[in-house]
Design an enzyme around this catalytic site. Sequence first.
Site, PDB file in Angstrom:
ATOM      1  CB  CYS A  81       0.403   6.598  12.125  1.00 44.90           C
ATOM      2  SG  CYS A  81       2.237   5.496  12.227  1.00 44.90           S
ATOM      3  CD  GLU A  84      -2.699  -0.697   1.938  1.00 44.93           C
ATOM      4  OE1 GLU A  84      -3.860  -1.675   1.952  1.00 44.93           O
ATOM      5  OE2 GLU A  84      -2.422  -0.738   3.594  1.00 44.93           O
ATOM      6  CB  CYS A 109       2.850  -2.169  13.556  1.00 43.81           C
ATOM      7  SG  CYS A 109       3.132  -1.869  11.998  1.00 43.81           S
ATOM      8  CB  CYS A 158       6.640  -3.428  15.639  1.00 46.92           C
ATOM      9  SG  CYS A 158       7.945  -3.198  15.426  1.00 46.92           S
ATOM     10  CB  CYS A 170       2.802   7.400   3.659  1.00 46.03           C
ATOM     11  SG  CYS A 170       3.414   5.767   4.941  1.00 46.03           S
ATOM     12  CB  CYS A 194       6.593  -5.164   8.308  1.00 40.11           C
ATOM     13  SG  CYS A 194       8.090  -4.444   9.510  1.00 40.11           S
TER      14      CYS A 194
END
Length: 372
Positions: free
Chosen positions: A346, A99, A126, A123, A112, A119
């Site tokens: 975010c 994205e 997230c 974390c 962004c 990933c």
Amino acid sequence: MTALESNNERANLLGLPKTDLEAFVAEMGSKPFRARQVMNWLYKRGESDITAMTDLAKDFRAQLATRATVTLPEIAKVQVATDGTRKWLLSGGNGQAYEMVFIPEEDRGTLCISSQVGCALDCSFCSTAQQGFNRNLTTAEIVGQVWLANRELGWQVGDNRIITNIVFMGMGEPLANFRHVIPAIRIFLDDLGFDISRRRVTLSTSGLVPQIYKLAEEVNCALAVSLHAPNDALRSQLVPINRKHPIAELLEACWHYLDEQNGRSVTFEYVMLDGVNDQTSHAIELARLLHGKPAKLNLIPFNPFPGTNYRRSPQAVIENFRDVLMQKGLIATIRRTRGDDIDAACGQLAGQVTDRTTVRLGSKTFGLQVRA
């Protein structure tokens, strides 16, 4: 590996830094100025059709069309939030997707972008990290996001910039894809590329310390670091890479980067999690940690996603946290949440990672993903 030809396939001109493009046209028997002409068509004029690059010699243009192409990411889905934020889901092949998000504001337009499909850093707060990891994006796929967004947003030659800022804050850890991210940044900064100021291209990292030192040797851009806690015990829970590179080691790398690149400051991102890291004592500890250093704090209200147990800190708590930091002499701002109604805020980007590997810190797979 760059976008240069391999296995007899045509080269993708997107993602070739100037030196590589000069080498490519030299192999074709042409002079370096041809590379500059091609970059002008690609990035200054937004042209993807090689045959339409009319100031190239006709024979060179024909030869180039047989040896190269301009291949863009494929759009799978577009969403527009009530606040004007736009999110594109881009095909990563084999059922994968990543994205990018455009955030319009009165004085800027921020794109962004993603650097990976998924990933590997895990974390806990997230959404991207919960999807696992599939692969790194190529330089062409990274640069192609900016080129494609310009087209989709209606930019034309002679217009003012629509995209004024680029941030590596989408899916993935940019420094875990070092060999593709660095050439992309060079194209963003190059006056023959997108020609964006180094202060308007921001790389955000969770804290891959060796790669921060390498970054200082390669490019000069703005640096943002996902801190999220004032001490190692808490940060290791939220950001597992901290178990390998604790806060003191991370900060030393940050200050080194500023020294080498003559930077003004590092922005430290701090997601506000209700009852986890948002107490006044945390703010005092954070202020003590960064006192007298070239640091800015960006406080990010947590954006929920399916399956999470975290909650966003109340607004009054966030404002108190900011006020404590500012009273202690730090620069602190609260990020305005944008695009949360389309999961574009975010920490919410999830893409589509169907063939994934969930990678934990210290595994052999993780080690491979952070190589240069």
